[in-house]
Design a protein around this motif. Structure first.
Motif, PDB file in Angstrom:
ATOM      1  N   ARG A   1       0.842  -1.203   0.000  1.00  0.00           N
ATOM      2  CA  ARG A   1       0.000   0.000   0.000  1.00  0.00           C
ATOM      3  C   ARG A   1       0.877   1.253   0.000  1.00  0.00           C
ATOM      4  NH1 ARG A   1      -4.340  -1.869   4.569  1.00  0.00           N
ATOM      5  NH2 ARG A   1      -5.151  -3.610   3.371  1.00  0.00           N
ATOM      6  N   ASP A   2       1.942   1.234   0.783  1.00  0.00           N
ATOM      7  CA  ASP A   2       2.864   2.362   0.810  1.00  0.00           C
ATOM      8  C   ASP A   2       3.497   2.581  -0.563  1.00  0.00           C
ATOM      9  OD1 ASP A   2       2.311   2.801   3.476  1.00  0.00           O
ATOM     10  OD2 ASP A   2       4.130   1.800   4.207  1.00  0.00           O
ATOM     11  N   GLN A   3       3.829   1.481  -1.255  1.00  0.00           N
ATOM     12  CA  GLN A   3       4.405   1.598  -2.600  1.00  0.00           C
ATOM     13  C   GLN A   3       3.412   2.243  -3.561  1.00  0.00           C
ATOM     14  OE1 GLN A   3       5.465  -2.533  -3.308  1.00  0.00           O
ATOM     15  NE2 GLN A   3       7.640  -1.987  -3.277  1.00  0.00           N
ATOM     16  N   VAL A   4       2.150   1.849  -3.483  1.00  0.00           N
ATOM     17  CA  VAL A   4       1.127   2.425  -4.350  1.00  0.00           C
ATOM     18  C   VAL A   4       0.968   3.914  -4.056  1.00  0.00           C
ATOM     19  CG1 VAL A   4      -1.346   2.424  -4.906  1.00  0.00           C
ATOM     20  CG2 VAL A   4      -0.111   0.258  -4.716  1.00  0.00           C
ATOM     21  N   GLN A   5       0.939   4.272  -2.785  1.00  0.00           N
ATOM     22  CA  GLN A   5       0.794   5.682  -2.407  1.00  0.00           C
ATOM     23  C   GLN A   5       1.985   6.500  -2.906  1.00  0.00           C
ATOM     24  OE1 GLN A   5      -2.057   6.912  -0.846  1.00  0.00           O
ATOM     25  NE2 GLN A   5      -1.188   8.867  -1.444  1.00  0.00           N
ATOM     26  N   ALA A   6       3.202   5.942  -2.768  1.00  0.00           N
ATOM     27  CA  ALA A   6       4.395   6.640  -3.246  1.00  0.00           C
ATOM     28  C   ALA A   6       4.344   6.808  -4.771  1.00  0.00           C
ATOM     29  CB  ALA A   6       5.650   5.870  -2.837  1.00  0.00           C
ATOM     30  N   TRP A   7       3.904   5.763  -5.470  1.00  0.00           N
ATOM     31  CA  TRP A   7       3.790   5.847  -6.926  1.00  0.00           C
ATOM     32  C   TRP A   7       2.788   6.938  -7.312  1.00  0.00           C
ATOM     33  CZ3 TRP A   7      -0.682   4.878  -9.759  1.00  0.00           C
ATOM     34  CH2 TRP A   7      -0.521   4.884 -11.137  1.00  0.00           C
ATOM     35  N   ALA A   8       1.650   6.981  -6.626  1.00  0.00           N
ATOM     36  CA  ALA A   8       0.634   7.986  -6.945  1.00  0.00           C
ATOM     37  C   ALA A   8       1.161   9.393  -6.680  1.00  0.00           C
ATOM     38  CB  ALA A   8      -0.638   7.727  -6.132  1.00  0.00           C
ATOM     39  N   SER A   9       1.912   9.566  -5.618  1.00  0.00           N
ATOM     40  CA  SER A   9       2.487  10.877  -5.309  1.00  0.00           C
ATOM     41  C   SER A   9       3.464  11.318  -6.389  1.00  0.00           C
ATOM     42  CB  SER A   9       3.200  10.837  -3.955  1.00  0.00           C
ATOM     43  OG  SER A   9       2.271  10.634  -2.922  1.00  0.00           O
ATOM     44  N   ARG A  10       4.327  10.381  -6.828  1.00  0.00           N
ATOM     45  CA  ARG A  10       5.287  10.716  -7.894  1.00  0.00           C
ATOM     46  C   ARG A  10       4.553  11.072  -9.183  1.00  0.00           C
ATOM     47  NH1 ARG A  10       7.838   6.152  -5.901  1.00  0.00           N
ATOM     48  NH2 ARG A  10       7.262   4.961  -7.738  1.00  0.00           N
ATOM     49  N   MET A  11       3.511  10.338  -9.478  1.00  0.00           N
ATOM     50  CA  MET A  11       2.758  10.608 -10.699  1.00  0.00           C
ATOM     51  C   MET A  11       2.094  11.984 -10.623  1.00  0.00           C
ATOM     52  SD  MET A  11      -0.071   8.255 -12.494  1.00  0.00           S
ATOM     53  CE  MET A  11       0.513   7.862 -14.111  1.00  0.00           C
ATOM     54  N   ALA A  12       1.542  12.340  -9.490  1.00  0.00           N
ATOM     55  CA  ALA A  12       0.905  13.649  -9.319  1.00  0.00           C
ATOM     56  C   ALA A  12       1.932  14.769  -9.486  1.00  0.00           C
ATOM     57  CB  ALA A  12       0.227  13.729  -7.951  1.00  0.00           C
ATOM     58  N   GLU A  13       3.117  14.566  -8.927  1.00  0.00           N
ATOM     59  CA  GLU A  13       4.173  15.565  -9.077  1.00  0.00           C
ATOM     60  C   GLU A  13       4.556  15.722 -10.545  1.00  0.00           C
ATOM     61  OE1 GLU A  13       7.304  14.215  -6.526  1.00  0.00           O
ATOM     62  OE2 GLU A  13       6.136  14.596  -4.709  1.00  0.00           O
ATOM     63  N   ASP A  14       4.644  14.615 -11.264  1.00  0.00           N
ATOM     64  CA  ASP A  14       4.968  14.671 -12.694  1.00  0.00           C
ATOM     65  C   ASP A  14       3.881  15.420 -13.469  1.00  0.00           C
ATOM     66  OD1 ASP A  14       7.321  13.304 -12.296  1.00  0.00           O
ATOM     67  OD2 ASP A  14       6.522  11.361 -12.969  1.00  0.00           O
ATOM     68  N   LEU A  15       2.619  15.183 -13.141  1.00  0.00           N
ATOM     69  CA  LEU A  15       1.531  15.885 -13.811  1.00  0.00           C
ATOM     70  C   LEU A  15       1.600  17.388 -13.562  1.00  0.00           C
ATOM     71  CD1 LEU A  15      -1.421  13.423 -13.182  1.00  0.00           C
ATOM     72  CD2 LEU A  15      -0.403  13.998 -15.387  1.00  0.00           C
ATOM     73  N   LEU A  16       1.886  17.764 -12.337  1.00  0.00           N
ATOM     74  CA  LEU A  16       2.020  19.196 -12.023  1.00  0.00           C
ATOM     75  C   LEU A  16       3.176  19.814 -12.804  1.00  0.00           C
ATOM     76  CD1 LEU A  16       1.349  19.190  -8.175  1.00  0.00           C
ATOM     77  CD2 LEU A  16      -0.115  20.147  -9.977  1.00  0.00           C
ATOM     78  N   ARG A  17       4.298  19.085 -12.895  1.00  0.00           N
ATOM     79  CA  ARG A  17       5.454  19.591 -13.630  1.00  0.00           C
ATOM     80  C   ARG A  17       5.126  19.730 -15.114  1.00  0.00           C
ATOM     81  NH1 ARG A  17       7.997  16.342 -12.132  1.00  0.00           N
ATOM     82  NH2 ARG A  17       9.254  14.898 -12.829  1.00  0.00           N
ATOM     83  N   MET A  18       4.408  18.751 -15.671  1.00  0.00           N
ATOM     84  CA  MET A  18       4.029  18.821 -17.085  1.00  0.00           C
ATOM     85  C   MET A  18       3.095  19.999 -17.328  1.00  0.00           C
ATOM     86  SD  MET A  18       3.520  14.724 -17.879  1.00  0.00           S
ATOM     87  CE  MET A  18       2.141  15.044 -18.905  1.00  0.00           C
ATOM     88  N   ARG A  19       2.169  20.227 -16.428  1.00  0.00           N
ATOM     89  CA  ARG A  19       1.235  21.341 -16.571  1.00  0.00           C
ATOM     90  C   ARG A  19       1.990  22.662 -16.519  1.00  0.00           C
ATOM     91  NH1 ARG A  19      -2.817  22.128 -11.931  1.00  0.00           N
ATOM     92  NH2 ARG A  19      -3.605  20.119 -12.571  1.00  0.00           N
ATOM     93  N   ARG A  20       2.926  22.772 -15.600  1.00  0.00           N
ATOM     94  CA  ARG A  20       3.688  24.010 -15.438  1.00  0.00           C
ATOM     95  C   ARG A  20       4.572  24.265 -16.658  1.00  0.00           C
ATOM     96  NH1 ARG A  20       6.612  22.567 -11.160  1.00  0.00           N
ATOM     97  NH2 ARG A  20       8.336  21.974 -12.485  1.00  0.00           N
ATOM     98  N   ASP A  21       5.142  23.211 -17.231  1.00  0.00           N
ATOM     99  CA  ASP A  21       6.076  23.345 -18.343  1.00  0.00           C
ATOM    100  C   ASP A  21       5.406  23.453 -19.706  1.00  0.00           C
ATOM    101  OD1 ASP A  21       8.027  23.140 -16.431  1.00  0.00           O
ATOM    102  OD2 ASP A  21       8.550  21.060 -16.890  1.00  0.00           O
ATOM    103  N   ASP A  22       4.107  23.184 -19.785  1.00  0.00           N
ATOM    104  CA  ASP A  22       3.416  23.210 -21.064  1.00  0.00           C
ATOM    105  C   ASP A  22       2.407  24.361 -21.078  1.00  0.00           C
ATOM    106  OD1 ASP A  22       2.077  22.795 -23.416  1.00  0.00           O
ATOM    107  OD2 ASP A  22       1.679  20.673 -23.072  1.00  0.00           O
TER     108      ASP A  22
END
Length: 147
Positions: A116-137
């Protein structure tokens, strides 16, 4: 030869057909169900019509997944026939957020705490990537969609 009666197979077929339409009324169209749920048209026809009974355990499990049934639900229905319903897969909890605004990701209860911790960490990383993509595009709006 199947250890289950033809009547048990026929009842299972009727329950599966009803379940298919219960999932989505569009699935009155068996071809659409097969295409979207990745089962062969002939297999679904054979199961629902009780035309044959020599299905492998893997194929029965694939059918259980496609119909949203619990593991072993088909065998249970056959061995306990007559039954009125099929055992459905336990639904995963809906997504929610904490008071701090942290998104809680629904996961199957069978996962260990470490998983469960691994899934939560994966989701957090994915959310950070989405924010970075939004900011950069510059073509993306604040909701992440194209402008």
């Amino acid at each position: 030869m199947s250890p289950y009666s033809q009547e048990a197979w026929a009842q299972l077929g009727a329950l599966l057909k009803a379940r298919r339409v219960e999932i989505d009324t569009r699935y009155r169209n068996r071809s659409l169900f097969c295409r979207e749920r990745q089962l062969h048209y002939r297999v679904v026809g054979d199961l629902e019509g009780a035309r044959r009974t020599n299905f492998t355990a893997d194929l029965l499990r694939a059918a259980e997944v496609a119909y949203g049934l619990a593991r072993g639900a088909i065998t249970t229905a056959l061995s306990e026939a007559p039954v009125e319903s099929l055992q459905l897969e336990t639904p995963v909890a809906e997504t929610s957020t904490t008071a701090e605004g942290v998104l809680l990701v629904p996961v199957p209860s069978q996962l260990s705490e470490a998983e469960r911790d691994q899934v939560q960490a994966w989701a957090s990383r994915m959310a950070e990537d989405l924010l970075r993509m939004r900011r950069d595009d510059p073509r993306r709006d604040q909701d992440g969609g194209a402008k």
